[in-house]
Design a protein around this motif. Structure first.
Motif, mmCIF file in Angstrom:
data_model
loop_
_atom_site.group_PDB
_atom_site.id
_atom_site.type_symbol
_atom_site.label_atom_id
_atom_site.label_comp_id
_atom_site.label_asym_id
_atom_site.label_seq_id
_atom_site.Cartn_x
_atom_site.Cartn_y
_atom_site.Cartn_z
ATOM 1 N N UNK A 249 0.802 -1.228 0.000
ATOM 2 C CA UNK A 249 0.000 0.000 0.000
ATOM 3 C C UNK A 249 0.836 1.279 0.000
ATOM 4 N N UNK A 250 1.998 1.252 0.628
ATOM 5 C CA UNK A 250 2.843 2.446 0.649
ATOM 6 C C UNK A 250 3.267 2.823 -0.763
ATOM 7 N N UNK A 251 3.620 1.835 -1.574
ATOM 8 C CA UNK A 251 4.021 2.100 -2.966
ATOM 9 C C UNK A 251 2.860 2.696 -3.758
ATOM 10 N N UNK A 257 0.588 10.172 -4.848
ATOM 11 C CA UNK A 257 1.147 11.482 -4.479
ATOM 12 C C UNK A 257 1.727 12.168 -5.711
ATOM 13 N N UNK A 258 2.333 11.399 -6.598
ATOM 14 C CA UNK A 258 2.916 11.973 -7.811
ATOM 15 C C UNK A 258 1.841 12.442 -8.791
ATOM 16 N N UNK A 259 0.658 11.834 -8.716
ATOM 17 C CA UNK A 259 -0.399 12.150 -9.676
ATOM 18 C C UNK A 259 -1.259 13.324 -9.258
ATOM 19 N N UNK A 260 -1.363 13.556 -7.950
ATOM 20 C CA UNK A 260 -2.237 14.621 -7.460
ATOM 21 C C UNK A 260 -1.392 15.775 -6.911
ATOM 22 N N UNK A 261 -1.704 16.995 -7.265
ATOM 23 C CA UNK A 261 -0.901 18.144 -6.827
ATOM 24 C C UNK A 261 -1.022 18.457 -5.342
ATOM 25 N N UNK A 262 -2.159 18.117 -4.734
ATOM 26 C CA UNK A 262 -2.366 18.390 -3.311
ATOM 27 C C UNK A 262 -2.793 17.123 -2.589
ATOM 28 N N UNK A 263 -3.833 17.241 -1.773
ATOM 29 C CA UNK A 263 -4.359 16.093 -1.067
ATOM 30 C C UNK A 263 -4.982 15.094 -2.044
ATOM 31 N N UNK A 264 -4.815 13.810 -1.763
ATOM 32 C CA UNK A 264 -5.448 12.775 -2.579
ATOM 33 C C UNK A 264 -6.913 12.695 -2.142
#
Length: 299
Positions: A249-251, A257-264
């Motif tokens: 799950x961490x991966x 995180x790389x795909x979303x500029x802010x909070x997921x």
């Protein structure tokens, strides 16, 4: 959790069997409970849980197997052994015109080293009700009195059968602290409960019984492979709920995180709960014609 060995077993069971006619209630159970631990027994009605505990308490005979409770066979135990155990029954104490303090003082005379009644009243939170009649107590207060009767003899081993039935959330938390305190003082506790959160909060170890057999045993955090269960990562994307089941799950979260500029959006990571693990174990190990609790009690 402190590591223990078989030399400090409060309860030791090997190949325990019990049948009522053609109905097999207990089918070869092996069990060891260490002194000073809180051990929870979980299982649906009809699994053999009640029969097993009643054999340990000395109230039912067994068909086969070896049982030792505090070093004694409960099937041949004497009064001195009974003074070393305490029982909180599932059914509450009968209504009585006697005062709470009178009931406790009466039961204290049965034991060679009873706790002071004032101490018991404080432990169960009924000091202010000491001079009230038993029949005037609420359901939760009656349950506290049941606990008081179970611990007044300073038991080495305490059996708790659905002890917090009728408790409000605050009373349950108070009771949990009481049980933890008893265990810290060296009392061994065998708990049967249908509240999975209660087992998770209190128990050092848990056993799940289904169809007369123990199908899983261990720490609540690792029971039935729970710690190794795959995680479900979910989030909201393009107005739709997305979900991935993974061993890493961490991966997955790092990639998000790389795909979303802010909070997921609406991110959650879920691993199997104790309740989910329990329900899976029961579903995998329950046979259709298992003995019912009604049959066990009636036999």
């Amino acid at each position: 959790m402190t590591k223990t060995t078989s030399t400090d077993a409060a309860v030791s069971v090997s190949e325990l069997r019990k049948a009522y006619g053609a109905n097999v209630a207990v089918d070869g159970i092996d069990l060891e409970i260490h002194r000073g631990e809180i051990f929870a027994v979980l299982g649906p009605n009809g699994a053999g849980k009640s029969t097993t505990v009643e054999i340990l308490e000395g109230f039912r005979t067994r068909d086969a197997g070896t049982v030792r409770v505090l070093g004694v066979d409960p099937g041949a135990a004497d009064r001195a052994w009974r003074a070393r155990i305490g029982i909180v029954w599932q059914k509450p104490v009968e209504s009585s015109p006697l005062r709470v303090v009178d009931i406790l003082e009466h039961f204290a005379t049965y034991y060679p080293r009873a706790r002071p009644v004032a101490e018991v009243l404080d432990l169960i939170g009924l000091t202010e009700k000491a001079r009230a009649s038993v029949r005037s107590l609420s359901g939760g207060q009656l349950r506290r009195l049941d606990v008081g009767l179970g611990i007044i003899g300073r038991p080495e081993l305490l059996f708790l059968d659905e002890p917090t039935t009728g408790f409000d959330p605050a009373a349950r938390r108070h009771f949990w602290e009481l049980i933890r305190g008893l265990a810290q003082d060296g009392t061994t506790i065998l708990l049967t409960t249908h509240y999975l959160d209660e087992a998770e909060a209190l128990a050092n170890r848990v056993a799940v019984i289904a169809s007369g057999r123990i199908v899983a045993e261990g720490d609540p955090d690792t029971l039935g492979g729970r710690a190794d269960g795959r995680a479900t990562v979910s989030w909201l994307e393009d107005a739709q709920r997305q979900e991935v089941t993974t061993d890493e799950p961490t991966r997955v979260v790092a990639g998000l995180v790389q795909r979303f500029p802010g909070e997921i959006p609406e991110l959650s990571v879920h691993r199997p709960t104790l309740e989910e693990t329990y329900l899976r174990l029961i579903a995998e190990n329950t046979v259709e014609d298992a003995t019912t609790e009604t049959q066990e009690v009636a036999a």
